[in-house]
Design a protein around this motif. Structure first.
Motif: not given
Ligand code: C5P
Length: 223
Positions: A95, A97-98, A125-126, A143-144, A147, A158
């Motif tokens: 996702a 995420v904002a 929140p992260d 994760g994604f 970039e 990351k």
């Protein structure tokens, strides 16, 4: 042919953008279409996994065999993820995420009677960072990263900060990778190496990501 190499795995995938409301008519969001996350869900189910998909607002049908939970905001996604995270053996956070939300959600529509308007934003929140901090024994975390430059360095950073096993880095400054398109090219980074996957369809890309996850699972179990 990949067969049922994810049989017995409980996979949790997040996909799509989040929407952060400003007033009853407006929200902040991003260009994520959800295609990569949905391709991961579809292919994981085909490979034998039990699949839960937590999805932001997208225009895609739920893939067959997949359990979908629909959410709007980052905070809703956070709650939904932590309800299911405990039981997941593999979590993939595709996702977008904002990172920020409007500090105040106005109950009435904001009027245009001023010359300008400043928006105060609050940090969301992260979710992935928290998953990495509270990771269960044996759980695989993927994760994604979207970039626009320094893909390798940003990805590696990351992977370490969020305590991940694998990160799929997308170049968003290209018409054939990343947001909204049907094709993708990913730099796949784990703790040992980086591999640039070929430019191909998102479903093939998803299968190559699962190949690597299966690899990582095998390594864990051999230990
Ligand atoms: O730090 P950045 O947003 O680039 O990291 C991207 C990764 O972190 C993605 O896997 C995304 O799903 C996840 N993420 C998250 N919660 C946020 C921001 C990003 O889970 N608030």
């Amino acid at each position: 042919l990949t067969g049922q190499d994810l049989a017995g795995e409980r996979v949790l995938i997040t996909a799509g953008p989040t929407r952060e409301p400003l007033d009853p008519a407006r929200f902040l969001s991003n260009r994520s279409s959800g295609k990569m996350g949905y391709a991961l869900a579809r292919t994981a189910y085909r490979r034998g996994a039990e699949v839960h998909l937590i999805s932001g607002p997208v225009a895609l049908p739920c893939p067959p065999g997949v359990e979908r939970v629909s959410v709007q905001t980052a905070r809703e996604m956070h709650a939904a993820v932590f309800q299911l995270a405990e039981k997941a053996s593999i979590i993939v956070k595709a996702a977008a995420v904002a990172d920020f939300r409007p500090a105040v959600e106005e109950r009435e529509k904001v009027k245009k009677d001023k010359a300008g308007l400043s928006l105060q934003l609050s940090r969301n929140p992260d979710i992935l960072y928290e998953l990495g901090r509270n990771r269960k024994e044996g759980q695989v975390l993927v994760g994604f990263a979207a970039e626009s430059s320094n893909l390798q360095a940003e990805g590696r950073k990351k992977l370490a900060t969020k305590n991940l096993d694998l990160i799929a880095v997308n170049n968003i400054n290209s018409d054939t990778t990343g947001f909204e398109c049907d094709t993708n090219q990913i730099l796949l980074i784990d703790r040992e190496r980086d591999v640039l996957l070929p430019m191909t369809g998102k479903e093939q890309t998803a299968d190559m990501i699962w190949d690597r996850v299966v690899d990582l699972l095998g390594k864990r179990r051999d230990k």
